[in-house]
Design a protein around this motif. Structure first.
Motif: not given
Length: 136
Positions: A51-56, A87-90, A101-102
């Motif tokens: 999970i891209d925690e800073p983005f979230v 929601v972005m995943l890395l 990305l949806r």
């Protein structure tokens, strides 16, 4: 059965069988409950991403999306609700995974060993946590 075989990792499942199952390019397994036109619940499992925690935690809260922190089986989880959001995943190199990305509505995301889980539907945080904890 095909998704289990092709995924390359053990899938976590609900007691109820999904109405449809899709396998993404990167190995994401999507369980769809309801029809593809009217999805009641979506459960996604993506291997080897985080999970891209800073983005979230920073960007989404500024956009009208509410983020609540919780835990699923002791792992940090995030429940995003409110305005539609992404929601972005890395991947393992820190790059955004395109199929993650949806546009989403209410969604609970958390990491399990070897995968990131995403549970999306018209759910409260409590309902999402109960479903997440019931997966085996």
């Amino acid at each position: 059965a095909d998704a289990r075989r092709e995924a390359g990792f053990d899938l976590l499942e609900l007691d109820e069988d999904p109405d449809a199952v899709f396998l993404g390019d990167r190995g994401t397994v999507w369980f769809v409950y309801g029809t593809t036109e009217t999805v009641r619940l979506l459960v996604a499992q993506t291997p080897n991403v985080e999970i891209d925690e800073p983005f979230v935690l920073k960007k989404l809260t500024a956009s009208g999306t509410r983020v609540e922190q919780a835990f699923v089986r002791g792992a940090p989880a995030y429940f995003l609700s409110g305005e539609p959001h992404v929601v972005m995943l890395l991947d393992e190199l820190g790059r955004t995974v395109p199929e993650s990305l949806r546009l989403a509505r209410d969604v609970l995301v958390w990491e399990e060993p070897g995968r990131t889980m995403r549970l999306e539907g018209d759910l409260t945080l409590e309902e999402a946590l109960e479903l997440a904890e019931s997966m085996s």
